[in-house]
Design a protein around this motif. Structure first.
Motif, PDB file in Angstrom:
ATOM      1  N   ALA A   1       0.824  -1.083   0.118  1.00  0.00           N
ATOM      2  CA  ALA A   1       0.045  -0.294   0.019  1.00  0.00           C
ATOM      3  C   ALA A   1       1.016   0.993   0.288  1.00  0.00           C
ATOM      4  O   ALA A   1       2.081   1.361   0.249  1.00  0.00           O
ATOM      5  CB  ALA A   1      -0.861  -0.413   1.143  1.00  0.00           C
ATOM      6  N   GLN A   2       0.306   2.094  -0.439  1.00  0.00           N
ATOM      7  CA  GLN A   2       0.768   3.150  -0.092  1.00  0.00           C
ATOM      8  C   GLN A   2      -0.037   4.232   0.652  1.00  0.00           C
ATOM      9  O   GLN A   2      -1.459   4.152   0.305  1.00  0.00           O
ATOM     10  CB  GLN A   2       0.614   4.496  -1.995  1.00  0.00           C
ATOM     11  CG  GLN A   2       2.062   3.601  -2.790  1.00  0.00           C
ATOM     12  CD  GLN A   2       3.041   4.590  -2.689  1.00  0.00           C
ATOM     13  OE1 GLN A   2       3.428   5.311  -1.773  1.00  0.00           O
ATOM     14  NE2 GLN A   2       4.351   3.197  -2.803  1.00  0.00           N
ATOM     15  N   LEU A   3       0.711   4.628   1.788  1.00  0.00           N
ATOM     16  CA  LEU A   3      -0.083   5.547   2.784  1.00  0.00           C
ATOM     17  C   LEU A   3      -0.065   7.277   2.577  1.00  0.00           C
ATOM     18  O   LEU A   3       0.909   7.966   2.182  1.00  0.00           O
ATOM     19  CB  LEU A   3       0.137   5.014   3.967  1.00  0.00           C
ATOM     20  CG  LEU A   3      -0.268   4.046   3.845  1.00  0.00           C
ATOM     21  CD1 LEU A   3      -0.150   3.199   5.461  1.00  0.00           C
ATOM     22  CD2 LEU A   3      -1.837   3.016   3.525  1.00  0.00           C
ATOM     23  N   THR A   4      -0.678   7.520   3.195  1.00  0.00           N
ATOM     24  CA  THR A   4      -0.791   9.406   3.278  1.00  0.00           C
ATOM     25  C   THR A   4       0.047   9.753   4.634  1.00  0.00           C
ATOM     26  O   THR A   4      -0.378   9.145   5.924  1.00  0.00           O
ATOM     27  CB  THR A   4      -1.966  10.240   2.482  1.00  0.00           C
ATOM     28  OG1 THR A   4      -2.164   9.666   1.667  1.00  0.00           O
ATOM     29  CG2 THR A   4      -1.515  11.777   3.320  1.00  0.00           C
ATOM     30  N   TRP A   5       0.840  10.550   5.049  1.00  0.00           N
ATOM     31  CA  TRP A   5       1.398  10.337   6.200  1.00  0.00           C
ATOM     32  C   TRP A   5       1.949  12.055   5.961  1.00  0.00           C
ATOM     33  O   TRP A   5       3.162  12.639   5.584  1.00  0.00           O
ATOM     34  CB  TRP A   5       2.855   9.881   6.982  1.00  0.00           C
ATOM     35  CG  TRP A   5       2.483   9.338   7.854  1.00  0.00           C
ATOM     36  CD1 TRP A   5       3.573  10.232   8.669  1.00  0.00           C
ATOM     37  CD2 TRP A   5       1.544   8.967   8.773  1.00  0.00           C
ATOM     38  NE1 TRP A   5       3.702   9.633   9.960  1.00  0.00           N
ATOM     39  CE2 TRP A   5       2.794   8.900  10.232  1.00  0.00           C
ATOM     40  CE3 TRP A   5       0.628   8.002   9.159  1.00  0.00           C
ATOM     41  CZ2 TRP A   5       1.922   7.983  11.687  1.00  0.00           C
ATOM     42  CZ3 TRP A   5      -0.114   7.601   9.864  1.00  0.00           C
ATOM     43  CH2 TRP A   5       0.838   7.573  11.162  1.00  0.00           C
ATOM     44  N   PRO A   6       2.037  12.611   7.431  1.00  0.00           N
ATOM     45  CA  PRO A   6       2.868  14.022   7.626  1.00  0.00           C
ATOM     46  C   PRO A   6       3.865  13.755   6.799  1.00  0.00           C
ATOM     47  O   PRO A   6       5.181  13.378   7.666  1.00  0.00           O
ATOM     48  CB  PRO A   6       2.477  14.618   9.013  1.00  0.00           C
ATOM     49  CG  PRO A   6       0.922  13.158  10.056  1.00  0.00           C
ATOM     50  CD  PRO A   6       1.516  11.961   8.746  1.00  0.00           C
ATOM     51  N   ARG A   7       4.956  15.104   6.667  1.00  0.00           N
ATOM     52  CA  ARG A   7       5.891  14.765   6.697  1.00  0.00           C
ATOM     53  C   ARG A   7       6.636  16.079   7.707  1.00  0.00           C
ATOM     54  O   ARG A   7       5.837  16.379   8.968  1.00  0.00           O
ATOM     55  CB  ARG A   7       6.062  16.690   5.096  1.00  0.00           C
ATOM     56  CG  ARG A   7       5.502  15.920   4.082  1.00  0.00           C
ATOM     57  CD  ARG A   7       6.486  17.348   2.877  1.00  0.00           C
ATOM     58  NE  ARG A   7       5.584  16.992   2.058  1.00  0.00           N
ATOM     59  CZ  ARG A   7       6.114  16.450   1.022  1.00  0.00           C
ATOM     60  NH1 ARG A   7       7.179  16.143   0.847  1.00  0.00           N
ATOM     61  NH2 ARG A   7       5.806  16.753  -0.049  1.00  0.00           N
ATOM     62  N   ARG A   8       8.013  15.425   7.613  1.00  0.00           N
ATOM     63  CA  ARG A   8       8.522  15.802   8.871  1.00  0.00           C
ATOM     64  C   ARG A   8       9.298  17.050   8.962  1.00  0.00           C
ATOM     65  O   ARG A   8       9.301  17.621   7.438  1.00  0.00           O
ATOM     66  CB  ARG A   8       9.895  14.483   8.953  1.00  0.00           C
ATOM     67  CG  ARG A   8       9.793  13.535   9.865  1.00  0.00           C
ATOM     68  CD  ARG A   8      10.966  12.760   9.879  1.00  0.00           C
ATOM     69  NE  ARG A   8      10.745  11.117   9.770  1.00  0.00           N
ATOM     70  CZ  ARG A   8      11.583  10.354   9.945  1.00  0.00           C
ATOM     71  NH1 ARG A   8      13.007  10.963   9.428  1.00  0.00           N
ATOM     72  NH2 ARG A   8      11.298   9.546  10.069  1.00  0.00           N
ATOM     73  N   GLY A   9       9.569  18.366   9.819  1.00  0.00           N
ATOM     74  CA  GLY A   9       9.317  18.770   9.570  1.00  0.00           C
ATOM     75  C   GLY A   9       7.694  20.265   9.832  1.00  0.00           C
ATOM     76  O   GLY A   9       7.032  19.267  11.061  1.00  0.00           O
ATOM     77  N   ARG A  10       8.469  21.318   9.807  1.00  0.00           N
ATOM     78  CA  ARG A  10       7.332  22.278  10.919  1.00  0.00           C
ATOM     79  C   ARG A  10       6.432  22.464  10.070  1.00  0.00           C
ATOM     80  O   ARG A  10       5.225  24.205  10.270  1.00  0.00           O
ATOM     81  CB  ARG A  10       8.181  23.513  11.560  1.00  0.00           C
ATOM     82  CG  ARG A  10       9.072  24.476   9.997  1.00  0.00           C
ATOM     83  CD  ARG A  10       9.380  25.215  11.281  1.00  0.00           C
ATOM     84  NE  ARG A  10      10.767  26.315  10.153  1.00  0.00           N
ATOM     85  CZ  ARG A  10      10.511  27.184  11.107  1.00  0.00           C
ATOM     86  NH1 ARG A  10      11.153  27.923  11.811  1.00  0.00           N
ATOM     87  NH2 ARG A  10      11.936  27.771   9.511  1.00  0.00           N
ATOM     88  N   TYR A  11       6.363  22.391   8.441  1.00  0.00           N
ATOM     89  CA  TYR A  11       5.064  23.134   7.957  1.00  0.00           C
ATOM     90  C   TYR A  11       4.039  22.253   7.625  1.00  0.00           C
ATOM     91  O   TYR A  11       2.926  22.778   6.888  1.00  0.00           O
ATOM     92  CB  TYR A  11       6.099  23.127   6.834  1.00  0.00           C
ATOM     93  CG  TYR A  11       7.447  24.361   6.490  1.00  0.00           C
ATOM     94  CD1 TYR A  11       6.899  25.264   6.815  1.00  0.00           C
ATOM     95  CD2 TYR A  11       8.404  23.550   6.233  1.00  0.00           C
ATOM     96  CE1 TYR A  11       7.826  26.207   6.604  1.00  0.00           C
ATOM     97  CE2 TYR A  11       9.181  24.734   6.006  1.00  0.00           C
ATOM     98  CZ  TYR A  11       9.125  25.556   6.758  1.00  0.00           C
ATOM     99  OH  TYR A  11      10.250  26.291   6.669  1.00  0.00           O
ATOM    100  N   GLY A  12       3.610  20.666   8.602  1.00  0.00           N
ATOM    101  CA  GLY A  12       2.647  20.452   8.475  1.00  0.00           C
ATOM    102  C   GLY A  12       1.644  19.764   6.837  1.00  0.00           C
ATOM    103  O   GLY A  12       0.821  19.750   6.960  1.00  0.00           O
ATOM    104  N   SER A  13       2.543  19.771   5.894  1.00  0.00           N
ATOM    105  CA  SER A  13       2.188  19.185   5.109  1.00  0.00           C
ATOM    106  C   SER A  13       2.200  17.559   4.916  1.00  0.00           C
ATOM    107  O   SER A  13       2.518  16.950   5.719  1.00  0.00           O
ATOM    108  CB  SER A  13       2.488  19.433   3.155  1.00  0.00           C
ATOM    109  OG  SER A  13       3.821  19.076   3.853  1.00  0.00           O
ATOM    110  N   THR A  14       1.456  17.226   3.391  1.00  0.00           N
ATOM    111  CA  THR A  14       1.503  15.531   4.112  1.00  0.00           C
ATOM    112  C   THR A  14       2.106  14.758   3.193  1.00  0.00           C
ATOM    113  O   THR A  14       1.951  15.722   1.806  1.00  0.00           O
ATOM    114  CB  THR A  14      -0.180  15.170   4.402  1.00  0.00           C
ATOM    115  OG1 THR A  14      -0.994  15.246   3.076  1.00  0.00           O
ATOM    116  CG2 THR A  14      -0.827  15.519   5.559  1.00  0.00           C
ATOM    117  N   ALA A  15       2.216  14.079   2.376  1.00  0.00           N
ATOM    118  CA  ALA A  15       3.061  13.412   1.527  1.00  0.00           C
ATOM    119  C   ALA A  15       2.713  11.442   1.277  1.00  0.00           C
ATOM    120  O   ALA A  15       2.459  10.929   2.477  1.00  0.00           O
ATOM    121  CB  ALA A  15       4.304  13.049   1.217  1.00  0.00           C
ATOM    122  N   GLN A  16       2.572  10.900   0.350  1.00  0.00           N
ATOM    123  CA  GLN A  16       2.261  10.012   0.181  1.00  0.00           C
ATOM    124  C   GLN A  16       3.955   8.860   0.035  1.00  0.00           C
ATOM    125  O   GLN A  16       4.988   9.461  -0.859  1.00  0.00           O
ATOM    126  CB  GLN A  16       1.925   9.583  -1.656  1.00  0.00           C
ATOM    127  CG  GLN A  16       0.926  10.009  -2.290  1.00  0.00           C
ATOM    128  CD  GLN A  16      -0.574   9.156  -1.348  1.00  0.00           C
ATOM    129  OE1 GLN A  16      -0.628   7.468  -1.703  1.00  0.00           O
ATOM    130  NE2 GLN A  16      -1.033   9.181  -0.446  1.00  0.00           N
TER     131      GLN A  16
END
Length: 505
Positions: A391-406
């Protein structure tokens, strides 16, 4: 749904009286929460495993009554259908070598049950969905001989008002109908309980919801149903469809199913109990004589029997549980995501991963649920059920900007979640030997991209390539699975394929 229920019919006044009683129970729960009457932290965990009965030929055996009579232990109970059992392990305190002790208890209990089942030419198979189940096995006549199952089936069938439609489109597609909820019995799971204080409940529940996809990705073990290869973890769609009280018109209106991921992060345990009352009509409107508000006013602890019963008929993947032990109320998060099996080591590894990860995520200063939209968590759950370890999952990126990535599920688990689980288990006081052993099992599954579902599918296809018809290939896969399950080495070490020559039967 473990309460004793006497079969009977309900009239309109029963339902109104039950609804009123549920509201009083909810008010009683609110008062207990306000007055801080709940148990103090004890770091208690509990475990239940649903099991299948199958014969030496790999086919299901409708013999749970006879097997339970021979086992003669309160640790083992009936489940929905006659080919099901459930084993309950007494609560353990998280810490020390708890997972090794848990594994030893499970091995002893399951070996004993397997020997007793052998007296009636059956055996224990710990698997998410038994691959050899056929539609004729999942009919009302194969319900366990227990009033509560008959009554629950009758009430769900009456609420729906028509046949249940099963439509799961995976690697292959399954479309069929059922006149009862018995197809739900094909789903055999592991339920992980964690006792929490009211102040910590929301954080633990939110963390548990966030990690369901990771649990499924590494633990999927249910790729087959009725001879079709479907999702890598086919239990969730099957469970939802086989207990769905909504006819198509209500589904199209957006009415919520009783098997439910949820729709929001929560702020208290009360949120979930209140939603269960607000959204879901009673299936079993059975009242006792207790008046919960009177009990609370007198300084006592109410059983909240109606609330507990109703809560047991709303099938959240992370369910809130109210209980009373030694006269003191407590709350638990019941995690219902995982399939049974493949081995005791695998089950305990899944448990260690969950308990460590939930502890770590619940204590983060920037919790994952503040950075991950709830809709993304729900989509992750579906993706993990479909594709398992791939599976490919959506998860918060590390760091302070709060975006998510696959992110690839195995990369997420290996690089981010396993270190968190290690931290969480250390915080529980679990010894390094347990942490290394059981989290190492999860790491190896990720490294080899193997879980129970991938092994089943690969072995089945090897059997087809060897010239076996589909039914024979599924039966041979089931027999080989059962053999390796009882040998006990974790699934990532299992050789793919069947022994030579292929057993007949």
């Amino acid at each position: 749904m473990g309460e004793k229920v006497v079969a009977g019919r309900f009239d309109l006044s029963d339902r109104q009286h039950y609804r009123d009683k549920l509201r009083r129970c909810l008010s009683g729960l609110e008062l207990l929460l306000e007055r801080k009457r709940f148990d103090r932290p004890k770091n208690l965990m509990g475990l239940e495993i649903e099991l299948n009965l199958a014969g030496p030929d790999g086919m299901p055996r409708m013999l749970n009554g006879q097997v339970l009579e021979r086992i003669a232990s309160r640790d083992f109970q009936t489940e929905l259908a006659m080919f099901n059992l459930e084993v309950n392990i007494a609560p353990h305190t998280l810490g020390g070598r708890v997972f090794d002790r848990l594994a030893e208890e499970l091995r002893t209990s399951l070996a004993y049950a397997h020997r007793k089942a052998g007296e009636v030419d059956a055996g224990i198979v710990m698997i998410g969905i038994l691959p050899t189940l056929e539609r004729d096995d999942l009919v009302s006549s194969n319900l366990s001989d227990v009033d509560r199952y008959t009554l629950l089936n009758d009430q769900i069938v009456a609420a729906r008002g028509e046949d249940f439609l099963l439509d799961i489109d995976g690697i292959e597609r399954l479309t069929c109908t059922s006149k009862s909820i018995v197809p739900e019995a094909a789903c055999t799971s592991v339920q992980l309980h964690l006792q929490v204080t009211p102040d910590r409940f929301a954080d633990v529940w939110n963390a548990a919801q966030a990690v369901t996809a990771a649990q499924i990705a590494v633990g999927a073990n249910s790729p087959f149903l009725f001879g079709r290869e479907l999702w890598r973890e086919s239990r969730p769609p099957l469970f939802q469809q086989s207990t769905d009280t909504r006819p198509p018109e209500l589904q199209s209106q957006g009415v919520r199913p009783r098997t439910w991921f949820g729709e929001r992060w929560i702020t208290s345990a009360h949120d979930l109990f209140e939603e269960n009352l607000r959204y879901f009509p009673a299936l079993l409107p059975i009242c006792d004589d207790e008046e919960p508000l009177d009990v609370v006013a007198a300084g006592g602890v109410p059983s909240l029997a109606e609330l507990v019963l109703h809560n047991g008929t709303v099938y959240r993947w992370n369910r809130p549980v109210y209980g009373v032990a030694d006269g003191v109320p407590h709350l638990r998060v019941e995690n219902r995501v995982l399939p049974a099996g493949p081995t005791v080591t695998d089950v305990v590894a899944n448990a260690a991963f969950y308990y460590g990860l939930v502890r770590a995520l619940a204590e983060e200063t920037r919790p994952v649920w503040t950075r991950l939209p709830f809709e993304a968590a729900a989509a992750n759950f579906d993706a993990a059920c479909r594709y398992g370890i791939d599976a490919q999952l959506t998860w918060p990126r590390r760091g302070r900007y709060g975006s998510t990535a696959q992110v690839d599920a195995v990369t997420l688990v290996r690089d981010e979640l396993l270190p968190l689980a290690e931290t969480g288990l250390a915080a529980w006081g679990v010894e390094r030997a347990d942490r290394d052993l059981y989290l190492g099992v999860i790491e190896e599954r990720c490294r080899r991209r193997v879980n129970g579902a991938t092994w089943q599918a690969a072995t089945f296809h090897r059997a087809l390539e060897a010239g076996l018809p589909r039914d024979a290939a599924l039966a041979a896969t089931t027999r080989r699975y059962s053999e390796l399950m009882h040998l006990g080495e974790p699934v990532h070490t299992w050789p793919v394929g069947l022994p030579t020559p292929v057993p007949t039967g």
